[in-house]
Design an enzyme around this catalytic site. Structure first.
Site, short mmCIF file in Angstrom:
data_model
loop_
_atom_site.label_atom_id
_atom_site.label_comp_id
_atom_site.label_asym_id
_atom_site.label_seq_id
_atom_site.Cartn_x
_atom_site.Cartn_y
_atom_site.Cartn_z
N ARG A 1 0.82 -1.22 0.00
CA ARG A 1 0.00 0.00 0.00
C ARG A 1 0.85 1.26 0.00
NH1 ARG A 1 -2.19 -4.14 2.53
NH2 ARG A 1 -1.11 -3.65 4.46
N GLU B 1 7.85 -10.78 14.72
CA GLU B 1 7.46 -11.39 15.98
C GLU B 1 7.90 -12.85 16.04
OE1 GLU B 1 3.45 -11.91 18.74
OE2 GLU B 1 3.33 -10.91 16.81
#
Length: 175
Positions: free
Chosen positions: A58, A95
Site C-alpha cells: 500500500r 514477531e
C-alpha cells in the site's frame, strides 16, 4: 473530511483479537484518497525532498501519489526477491522469525533527501528497516508519513528515536 470514516475495520484479521485497519476503502474513494494524499504532502511542502520511498504494497499506491504531488521520483521498497536488478537488502526481525526488504542499488543517489511513506505504522519494524536500508544507500531520511498510527504499539516513537520525524493522519488507540 473525517478520514477514519473511509477506513474499513476488519475484526479478528489476520488472527483473533486483531482489528485490521484496511485503507483499500480509503484508496477506492476518490475524494478520501485525494484528501489523504494532500494531507500527507502538507507537512513536507516546501521541504527539500528529492525522492519518496514507499513500502510494499500500500505504500506504493500512497507513495506514488505523494511523489507526484511533490514532483519527485519514487523508489519502491520491496520484499526480497521481487526486484529484477542488483539490490541492497535489509533483514529485520518479526514477531516470529525474520523478513527482508530491498531496493535497487541505483534507486537512491548519495545525499538524496527521502520521505518514507506507508499506510500504517504499528510496531515500526518495517519502517525502521526501510530507513536503515535507505540510509545504507546514502539517503538522508527526512521524514516518515503514514495514514494510520497505532500509538499504543510504539512504532512512531521508535522511528522518532532514530531522528526521523513522523506524521500520520489518523490514530487508533488501543490497537
Amino acid at each position: 473530511m473525517d478520514l477514519k470514516s473511509a477506513i474499513r475495520t476488519i475484526p479478528d484479521y489476520p488472527k483473533p483479537g486483531i482489528m485490521f485497519r484496511d485503507v483499500t476503502t480509503l484508496i477506492g474513494d476518490a475524494r478520501a484518497f485525494r484528501v489523504a494524499v494532500d494531507r500527507m504532502v502538507q507537512p513536507w511542502a516546501g521541504a527539500k525532498i528529492d525522492r519518496v520511498a514507499g513500502t510494499e504494497a500500500r505504500g506504493f499506491i500512497l507513495g506514488g501519489a505523494v511523489a507526484h504531488q511533490l514532483s519527485v521520483g519514487f523508489t519502491p521498497v520491496r520484499k526480497r526477491g521481487k526486484l529484477p536488478h542488483r539490490t541492497l537488502i535489509e533483514e529485520y526481525e518479526l514477531e516470529y522469525g525474520q523478513d527482508a526488504i530491498e531496493i535497487h542499488v541505483d534507486a537512491i543517489q548519495e545525499n538524496d533527501r527521502v520521505l518514507l511513506v506507508d499506510d500504517l505504522i504499528a510496531t515500526g519494524g518495517t519502517a525502521e528497516a526501510s530507513i536503515r536500508l535507505l540510509q545504507r544507500a546514502g539517503a538522508t531520511v527526512v521524514g516518515a508519513a503514514f495514514v494510520i498510527d497505532l500509538p499504543d504499539l510504539g512504532g512512531a516513537k521508535r522511528i522518532e528515536a532514530m531522528g526521523v520525524p513522523v506524521s500520520s493522519l489518523v490514530q487508533y488507540e488501543g490497537d
